[in-house]
Design an enzyme around this catalytic site. Structure first.
Site, short mmCIF file in Angstrom:
data_model
loop_
_atom_site.label_atom_id
_atom_site.label_comp_id
_atom_site.label_asym_id
_atom_site.label_seq_id
_atom_site.Cartn_x
_atom_site.Cartn_y
_atom_site.Cartn_z
N ARG A 257 0.85 -1.18 0.00
CA ARG A 257 0.00 0.00 0.00
C ARG A 257 0.89 1.23 0.00
O ARG A 257 1.45 1.62 1.03
CB ARG A 257 -0.90 -0.01 1.24
CG ARG A 257 -2.09 0.94 1.15
CD ARG A 257 -2.80 1.05 2.48
NE ARG A 257 -2.02 1.87 3.40
CZ ARG A 257 -1.96 1.66 4.72
NH1 ARG A 257 -2.58 0.66 5.27
NH2 ARG A 257 -1.23 2.47 5.48
N HIS A 261 -3.74 4.59 4.55
CA HIS A 261 -4.93 3.73 4.53
C HIS A 261 -6.11 4.44 3.88
O HIS A 261 -6.77 3.91 3.00
CB HIS A 261 -5.27 3.32 5.96
CG HIS A 261 -6.52 2.49 6.08
ND1 HIS A 261 -6.59 1.20 5.63
CD2 HIS A 261 -7.73 2.79 6.59
CE1 HIS A 261 -7.80 0.72 5.85
NE2 HIS A 261 -8.51 1.66 6.44
N TYR A 270 3.52 4.95 11.65
CA TYR A 270 3.77 3.51 11.86
C TYR A 270 4.65 2.86 10.79
O TYR A 270 4.90 1.66 10.86
CB TYR A 270 2.44 2.75 11.95
CG TYR A 270 1.49 2.94 10.78
CD1 TYR A 270 1.64 2.20 9.62
CD2 TYR A 270 0.44 3.85 10.86
CE1 TYR A 270 0.76 2.37 8.55
CE2 TYR A 270 -0.44 4.03 9.79
CZ TYR A 270 -0.27 3.28 8.65
OH TYR A 270 -1.13 3.45 7.59
#
Length: 372
Positions: A257, A261, A270
């Site tokens: 990805r 998100h 993160y």
């Protein structure tokens, strides 16, 4: 079938490397040039869809957009391997696959704009509504495939999900039911390494997600999710197997990805930027472009034609999202049940009265120069 036949490979299936060169595989053949050109056009359009959707979010025209930038090979292949009678069950991140399946871009984005319905006729396109809860669509996909089997149809269902969905109970229930009742469904897991902020290492201790298939008695396979040629080959085999009565299977695509998100997520909290940068060289679009160009199958005129087609899609998205919807408050009550209950009717009359009073107040304010 031997249990070893159910196990996936130790390494993912790969037919075109990151620099565009081909890799010979004993089990999977490289798709022909025409197929790869079609896939490349899909990658160009998919990348432009992701870019335009992100721009519409920043303009406040889309409420949210879960980008599939970097995962377009999975999206395009998922749409390409299905026949006219087959069904696609997507997730919230699969807008590119939904559009590639034939849904108009404006209709595909209605849900993400914040409207109350999926935006398109699911029967006309054989695409289920995009699912925002994790893994719920997998149960629906299995049930649909079971119904098609009972009717004697040769329909195959392709059920998409992400790595995070494999941690949900619905995933395991769907896998178990599909295997026990031998239904024609292919579970396609786009493993992009993160379930929002949770890395794969905190989701499973299995060697791979494809290894989970053997626990249910179905075959699993791993594929390089940024190699559209390999994804096409592996998914085609799984779909053909299901159509021939071979039952369900699980395909895990290893991808990444590239963006957050959603627009509401700060992925810098993160994961490191160096990790993201390392995946740029594995970009599915650049990889296939290099391969087709070296093979003499892609020239400048074709590239321009594909880019122009992608711009038409982006323009359609802008036009549709720049139009304010004509909302009817009674829709909140009109589609709850076939016949409106006394309680719902009472609630609607209460809201209707408030709206009428507010309308009269606004009219009076306008008459009095804006004073209320």
């Amino acid at each position: 079938m031997l249990h070893t036949d159910l196990l996936p490979r130790d390494t993912a299936v790969n037919l075109i490397t990151a620099d565009g060169t081909t890799v010979h595989d004993e089990a999977y053949a490289l798709p022909d040039a025409d197929t790869l050109l079609t896939a490349y056009r899909g990658l160009v359009e998919g990348r432009r869809i992701n870019e335009q959707a992100n721009a519409l979010v920043r303009q406040g025209r889309l409420a949210v957009y879960p980008s599939s930038h970097g995962q377009e090979a999975c999206q395009v292949a998922a749409a390409m391997v299905l026949g006219d009678r087959d069904w696609l069950f997507p997730t919230y991140r699969d807008s590119v696959a939904v559009i590639a399946r034939g849904v108009a871009p404006a209709e595909a984005l209605v849900l993400l704009k914040g409207d109350w319905h999926s935006g398109y006729d699911v029967r006309a396109h054989r695409v289920a509504p995009q699912a925002t809860p994790l893994a719920t669509q997998l149960l629906h996909a299995v049930g649909f495939a079971q119904a098609a089997k009972h009717r004697g149809e040769d329909t195959v269902v392709l059920a998409l999900c992400g790595d995070g969905a494999t941690s949900e109970g619905d995933f395991h229930e769907a896998m178990n039911f599909a295997a026990v009742f031998h239904v024609p469904v292919v579970f396609f897991v786009q493993n992009n390494e993160f379930a929002i902020s949770v890395p794969l290492s905190r989701q499973t201790a299995a060697p791979s997600l494809a290894h989970k298939a053997i626990g249910y008695g179905m075959p699993g396979q791993r594929v390089d999710g940024n190699d559209v040629a390999a994804v096409l080959a592996v998914l085609t085999e799984a779909v053909d197997r299901a159509r021939a009565g071979g039952g369900p299977s699980l395909v895990e695509a290893h991808t990444y990805r590239m963006q957050a998100h959603t627009n509401a997520d700060d992925d810098t909290r993160y994961r490191e930027r160096d990790e993201v940068q390392a995946w740029i060289a594995r970009d599915p679009l650049l990889r296939l472009r290099a391969h087709l160009t070296a093979a003499g199958a892609l020239d400048e005129d074709t590239e321009k034609r594909f880019a122009a087609g992608a711009e038409e899609i982006a323009a359609a998205m802008r036009e549709a999202l720049n139009t304010d919807a004509d909302l009817d408050p009674e829709d909140l009550f009109r589609f709850v049940t076939t016949s409106r209950s006394p309680q719902l009717e009472e609630q609607w009359q209460l809201l209707h009265g408030e709206l009428e009073r507010d309308g009269l107040a606004h009219a009076a304010a306008a008459t009095n120069g804006g004073q209320r």
